[in-house]
Design a protein around this motif. Structure first.
Motif, PDB file in Angstrom:
ATOM      1  N   UNK A 200      36.550 -31.339  -4.303  1.00 15.05           N
ATOM      2  CA  UNK A 200      37.057 -31.344  -5.680  1.00 15.05           C
ATOM      3  C   UNK A 200      37.975 -30.152  -5.923  1.00 15.05           C
ATOM      4  N   UNK A 201      37.599 -29.000  -5.372  1.00 19.96           N
ATOM      5  CA  UNK A 201      38.430 -27.803  -5.531  1.00 19.96           C
ATOM      6  C   UNK A 201      39.799 -28.003  -4.885  1.00 19.96           C
ATOM      7  N   UNK A 202      39.814 -28.654  -3.733  1.00 21.87           N
ATOM      8  CA  UNK A 202      41.089 -28.899  -3.052  1.00 21.87           C
ATOM      9  C   UNK A 202      41.954 -29.870  -3.835  1.00 21.87           C
TER      10      UNK A 202
ATOM     11  N   UNK B 244      41.465 -24.138  -0.775  1.00 21.66           N
ATOM     12  CA  UNK B 244      41.824 -24.025   0.630  1.00 21.66           C
ATOM     13  C   UNK B 244      40.669 -23.555   1.514  1.00 21.66           C
ATOM     14  N   UNK B 245      39.515 -23.279   0.925  1.00 24.07           N
ATOM     15  CA  UNK B 245      38.386 -22.713   1.665  1.00 24.07           C
ATOM     16  C   UNK B 245      37.669 -23.784   2.487  1.00 24.07           C
ATOM     17  N   UNK B 246      37.342 -23.436   3.724  1.00 19.02           N
ATOM     18  CA  UNK B 246      36.557 -24.309   4.580  1.00 19.02           C
ATOM     19  C   UNK B 246      35.074 -23.997   4.401  1.00 19.02           C
ATOM     20  N   UNK B 247      34.235 -25.040   4.457  1.00 19.92           N
ATOM     21  CA  UNK B 247      32.824 -24.876   4.162  1.00 19.92           C
ATOM     22  C   UNK B 247      32.134 -23.899   5.129  1.00 19.92           C
ATOM     23  N   UNK B 248      32.457 -23.982   6.423  1.00 15.24           N
ATOM     24  CA  UNK B 248      31.818 -23.098   7.403  1.00 15.24           C
ATOM     25  C   UNK B 248      32.195 -21.647   7.149  1.00 15.24           C
TER      26      UNK B 248
ATOM     27  N   UNK C  70      24.155 -28.606   1.048  1.00 14.14           N
ATOM     28  CA  UNK C  70      25.368 -28.767   1.851  1.00 14.14           C
ATOM     29  C   UNK C  70      26.181 -29.971   1.368  1.00 14.14           C
ATOM     30  N   UNK C  71      25.510 -31.031   0.957  1.00 18.86           N
ATOM     31  CA  UNK C  71      26.234 -32.185   0.409  1.00 18.86           C
ATOM     32  C   UNK C  71      26.967 -31.800  -0.872  1.00 18.86           C
ATOM     33  N   UNK C  72      26.277 -31.071  -1.738  1.00 17.46           N
ATOM     34  CA  UNK C  72      26.889 -30.618  -2.991  1.00 17.46           C
ATOM     35  C   UNK C  72      28.062 -29.683  -2.708  1.00 17.46           C
ATOM     36  N   UNK C  73      27.858 -28.761  -1.772  1.00 16.01           N
ATOM     37  CA  UNK C  73      28.910 -27.808  -1.423  1.00 16.01           C
ATOM     38  C   UNK C  73      30.141 -28.529  -0.878  1.00 16.01           C
ATOM     39  N   UNK C  74      29.915 -29.475   0.008  1.00 12.19           N
ATOM     40  CA  UNK C  74      31.031 -30.243   0.580  1.00 12.19           C
ATOM     41  C   UNK C  74      31.790 -31.004  -0.510  1.00 12.19           C
ATOM     42  N   UNK C  75      31.048 -31.649  -1.400  1.00 14.55           N
ATOM     43  CA  UNK C  75      31.672 -32.438  -2.468  1.00 14.55           C
ATOM     44  C   UNK C  75      32.494 -31.558  -3.398  1.00 14.55           C
ATOM     45  N   UNK C  76      31.993 -30.366  -3.720  1.00 14.15           N
ATOM     46  CA  UNK C  76      32.709 -29.501  -4.658  1.00 14.15           C
ATOM     47  C   UNK C  76      33.901 -28.801  -4.010  1.00 14.15           C
ATOM     48  N   UNK C  77      33.842 -28.592  -2.717  1.00 17.77           N
ATOM     49  CA  UNK C  77      35.022 -28.047  -2.049  1.00 17.77           C
ATOM     50  C   UNK C  77      36.136 -29.086  -1.992  1.00 17.77           C
TER      51      UNK C  77
END
Length: 240
Positions: A101-103, A209-213, A92-99
């Motif tokens: 970065x994507x934004x 623009x994607x939200x993690x949830x 989840x930490x990795x996912x949050x960080x990469x989202x």
């Protein structure tokens, strides 16, 4: 004789008798005393400096060891002990960080959820040791199958995830499906049988623009739909 006179005095009160217990204090003697005092102070200073340097070296070594231990504990907190992959928290930490970065950089990527089919039957028929070996084998396979820039995780139980970062959606989907097919080629020994691994796959693409949830929910629902429909994934079976 001159020295004796200095000790005994010369009548002008400049020196005292030996019997009075007073040490002579001529210029040479005073200089000798000062030299002795300077050397003693210098030796004491050197000793203090040496001790301080030794203490500093020891403190630095302890700090280095402590920092290494902290990094080790942090890694353990983010790593699945059985497979060596990221655990749910680490992923989840990795996912949050990469989202994030994507934004910021307008990147795209893909989240793949992988759930082993009929894993409970392996534990029931072959024992938990065999089940753990299946999980380790799957974890090792995922680690070997992704790019150095991608991430693989065991989210818990028999559920895994792969994050394809800075990847176009279609090639990433093709790669995930190819990995699922190769996963089915794995064989793990189980008493007199071999275990063939099968899994269900759920894919969800992301943009800046994607939200993690939302991303997690889409991948999770896609995986369960695949499992329900039997789609591309068969079951985890025991072969004779």
């Amino acid at each position: 004789m001159g020295y004796a006179k200095r000790i005994l005095g010369n009548g002008d009160g400049a020196a005292s008798a030996v019997g009075d217990g007073i040490i002579p204090s001529d210029p040479q003697t005073e200089q000798f005393r000062r030299n002795l005092g300077s050397e003693a102070r210098a030796a004491a200073a050197r000793h203090i400096v040496t001790q301080a340097l030794a203490f500093a070296d020891e403190a630095e070594s302890r700090i280095v060891a402590l920092n290494a231990r902290i990094r080790q504990l942090e890694a353990l907190a983010l790593t699945d002990e059985l497979t060596g992959l990221l655990n749910r928290r680490g992923f989840h930490e990795v996912l949050h960080r990469n989202l994030l970065s994507a934004a910021r950089y307008e990147e795209t990527g893909l989240l793949a959820y992988i759930d082993l089919d009929n894993f409970k039957s392996v534990n029931d028929r072959c024992g938990h040791a065999a089940g753990d070996e299946v999980l380790r084998t799957v974890g090792s396979f995922l680690s070997r199958s992704i790019r150095a820039t991608d991430y693989a995780a065991r989210l818990g139980g028999d559920e895994f995830a792969v994050l394809f970062v800075r990847a176009d959606h279609r090639p990433a989907r093709d790669r995930a499906r190819e990995m699922l097919r190769d996963l089915g080629k794995l064989r793990i020994a189980c008493k007199t049988h071999r275990i063939s691994v099968r899994a269900s796959l759920g894919l969800a693409a992301y943009t800046g623009e994607t939200q993690i949830e939302h991303l997690i929910d889409r991948a999770d629902r896609a995986m369960y739909a695949d499992k329900k429909n039997g789609g591309r994934a068969a079951r985890l079976t025991t072969l004779g």
